[in-house]
Design an enzyme around this catalytic site. Structure first.
Site, PDB file in Angstrom:
ATOM      1  N   ARG A  62       0.856  -1.204   0.000  1.00 43.91           N
ATOM      2  CA  ARG A  62       0.000   0.000   0.000  1.00 43.91           C
ATOM      3  C   ARG A  62       0.883   1.242   0.000  1.00 43.91           C
ATOM      4  NH1 ARG A  62      -1.251   1.853   4.523  1.00 43.91           N
ATOM      5  NH2 ARG A  62      -1.953  -0.094   5.498  1.00 43.91           N
ATOM      6  N   TYR A 115     -16.683  16.440 -15.697  1.00 37.12           N
ATOM      7  CA  TYR A 115     -17.156  15.068 -15.584  1.00 37.12           C
ATOM      8  C   TYR A 115     -18.174  14.979 -14.433  1.00 37.12           C
ATOM      9  CZ  TYR A 115     -17.195  10.189 -14.239  1.00 37.12           C
ATOM     10  OH  TYR A 115     -17.603   8.939 -13.877  1.00 37.12           O
ATOM     11  N   ASP A 187      -7.627  18.915 -14.442  1.00 40.22           N
ATOM     12  CA  ASP A 187      -7.928  17.559 -14.898  1.00 40.22           C
ATOM     13  C   ASP A 187      -7.497  17.473 -16.363  1.00 40.22           C
ATOM     14  OD1 ASP A 187      -9.099  15.221 -15.900  1.00 40.22           O
ATOM     15  OD2 ASP A 187     -10.771  15.316 -14.498  1.00 40.22           O
ATOM     16  N   LYS A 212      -8.561   6.341 -19.246  1.00 36.91           N
ATOM     17  CA  LYS A 212      -8.881   6.886 -20.559  1.00 36.91           C
ATOM     18  C   LYS A 212      -7.671   6.776 -21.508  1.00 36.91           C
ATOM     19  CE  LYS A 212     -12.760   7.411 -18.582  1.00 36.91           C
ATOM     20  NZ  LYS A 212     -12.778   8.107 -17.353  1.00 36.91           N
TER      21      LYS A 212
HETATM   22  C1  LIG Z   1     -12.469  14.085 -17.223  1.00 37.27           C
HETATM   23  C2  LIG Z   1     -12.595  12.962 -16.231  1.00 37.27           C
HETATM   24  N1  LIG Z   1     -12.044  13.079 -15.016  1.00 37.27           N
HETATM   25  C3  LIG Z   1     -12.139  12.094 -14.090  1.00 37.27           C
HETATM   26  C4  LIG Z   1     -12.848  10.934 -14.341  1.00 37.27           C
HETATM   27  C5  LIG Z   1     -12.965   9.883 -13.274  1.00 37.27           C
HETATM   28  O1  LIG Z   1     -12.113   8.842 -13.548  1.00 37.27           O
HETATM   29  P1  LIG Z   1     -12.406   7.289 -13.171  1.00 37.27           P
HETATM   30  O2  LIG Z   1     -13.630   6.876 -13.914  1.00 37.27           O
HETATM   31  O3  LIG Z   1     -11.163   6.589 -13.564  1.00 37.27           O
HETATM   32  O4  LIG Z   1     -12.645   7.261 -11.676  1.00 37.27           O
HETATM   33  C6  LIG Z   1     -13.450  10.765 -15.601  1.00 37.27           C
HETATM   34  C7  LIG Z   1     -14.203   9.533 -15.908  1.00 37.27           C
HETATM   35  O5  LIG Z   1     -14.928   9.457 -16.868  1.00 37.27           O
HETATM   36  C8  LIG Z   1     -13.319  11.814 -16.564  1.00 37.27           C
HETATM   37  O6  LIG Z   1     -13.869  11.713 -17.787  1.00 37.27           O
END
Ligand SMILES: Cc1ncc(COP(=O)(O)O)c(C=O)c1O
Length: 392
Positions: A62, A115, A187, A212
């Site tokens: 961890r 998101y 992000d 992604k």
């Molecule tokens: C722009 C963006 N940030 C964060 C996330 C969250 O990531 P995760 O689904 O891996 O938890 C997503 C998920 O679709 C996303 O599109």
């Protein structure tokens, strides 16, 4: 101990071009066997040579695991940061960041397009712990400045945004953040570090859903934080261990493998997306195409300045409202109907009913006639043919 290693690795690769770093940073040959790919250290604990005698600095997975360290070094090198941290998902990374940096009474500025899961984390989880937020159009610098108050601790930006492909001027918002003495978090999931480098533009922390483009093959869920500053990285690493939502060895390995082709994949994603956009803008059933590569996109010039190319994500609105948009999604065949994005295979979805259902009724609600595409790296003509038949 890990911090020291990471700083060295980042510095070691800082003179190399992106494609070279993607393949080599963190990917040192296994010291025991010479294996050119880091092994999957599927292990929880490590034999100690006497109490406290750690052979490679590892005591419990961890806290640190060699395969995860390889990925974390790679992530830091790709974003030009001092520290990379890998998590079980993008939201786990976000959760760790927010709970490490915020305390009851603090305030955050969040974008009016993001998101849905990020918004849900702020609105349904973090807010219950006494942290409130203001929603601002982060494409408008004055709106960001106005949203900051004396309790603000961080500004959150997603650019390009999900699903409306809004563009925020990272350098300008970094200026606002610096002036206010708050941290800027970007992000970078939609762009990936190949297309955009937020830390070089003044951001303090980059967030990724590794699920992604970084993983790139729709076969893993993961997340990351990368910091510009080593001390902040150390603080987040402490919380990563204290909270525990780490990326496992196999997941770290598969992301590390995906990243090796990130540059070539992103080039093809962008090329294919440009062809799809050209077709959509001429299609009689499409009322609006949202793509930062279009000269009429309000963020086009900023995107051209801060991105290498415009990426593989496109949203568009269709004549006939919600039912028509849902029908387009249902008729698509080569574009797979599904959530997520950034894989080699093209995906289509209806944000209002799928990825962004959790923002319904909020300031982040998305248009009902919106369709979102994650354009893959298949042959562009095949993709165009499928979209034409789906639009009817
Ligand atoms: C722009 C963006 N940030 C964060 C996330 C969250 O990531 P995760 O689904 O891996 O938890 C997503 C998920 O679709 C996303 O599109």
């Amino acid at each position: 101990m890990r911090g020291t290693t990471l700083l060295t690795m980042s510095d070691q690769h800082s003179h190399q071009s992106f494609e070279t770093r993607a393949i080599h940073a963190g990917n040192t040959a296994d010291p025991l066997t010479g294996a050119v790919v880091p092994p999957i250290y599927q292990v929880s604990t490590y034999k100690q040579d006497g109490v406290g005698g750690l052979r490679g600095g590892y005591e419990y997975s961890r806290s640190a695991n060699p395969t995860r360290t390889a990925l974390e070094e790679n992530l830091a090198a790709l974003e030009g940061g001092r520290r990379g941290l890998a998590f079980a998902s993008g939201l786990a990374a976000e959760d760790c960041l927010l709970r490490a940096l915020l305390a009851p009474g603090d305030h955050v500025v969040i974008p009016n397009d993001a998101y849905g899961g990020t918004f849900r984390l702020f609105a349904k989880v973090v807010e219950r712990w006494g942290v409130d937020f203001s929603v601002a159009n982060t494409s408008d610098i004055d709106a960001v400045r106005d949203a900051v108050n004396d309790r603000t601790k961080l500004i959150w930006v997603e650019t390009p945004s999900n699903p409306l492909l809004g563009i925020t001027d990272i350098e300008a918002v970094a200026g606002v953040a610096r002036q206010a003495g708050v941290k800027l978090v970007v992000d970078n999931t939609f762009a990936s570090p190949y297309l955009q480098q937020p830390l070089a533009l003044g951001a303090d922390v980059v967030v990724h859903s590794l699920t992604k483009y970084m993983g790139g093959h729709s076969d893993v869920v993961g997340g990351a934080l990368v910091t510009a500053d080593a001390a902040l990285g150390e603080e987040l690493a402490y919380h990563q261990n204290a909270m525990g939502a780490v990326a496992g060895p196999f997941d770290s390995w598969i992301v590390l493998r995906g990243i090796k082709t990130l540059a070539v994949r992103m080039d093809r994603h962008s090329e294919n997306a440009a062809k799809v956009v050209e077709m959509l803008t001429q299609h009689p059933k499409v009322t609006q195409v949202l793509y930062p590569g279009l000269p009429e996109h309000p963020g086009h010039e900023i995107a051209a300045k801060q991105m290498r190319s415009f990426g593989g994500m496109i949203s568009f609105r269709v004549q006939g409202g919600e039912e028509a948009a849902v029908e387009v999604c249902n008729r698509a065949q080569l574009f797979t109907l599904g959530e997520s994005l950034g894989g080699v295979e093209s995906l289509i979805e209806h944000p209002g009913r799928m990825t962004h259902a959790s923002v319904a009724g909020s300031a982040l609600e998305v248009p009902a006639d919106l369709v979102r595409l994650s354009v893959g790296i298949e042959n562009a003509d095949d993709l165009l043919a499928d979209l034409r038949q789906a639009l009817g």
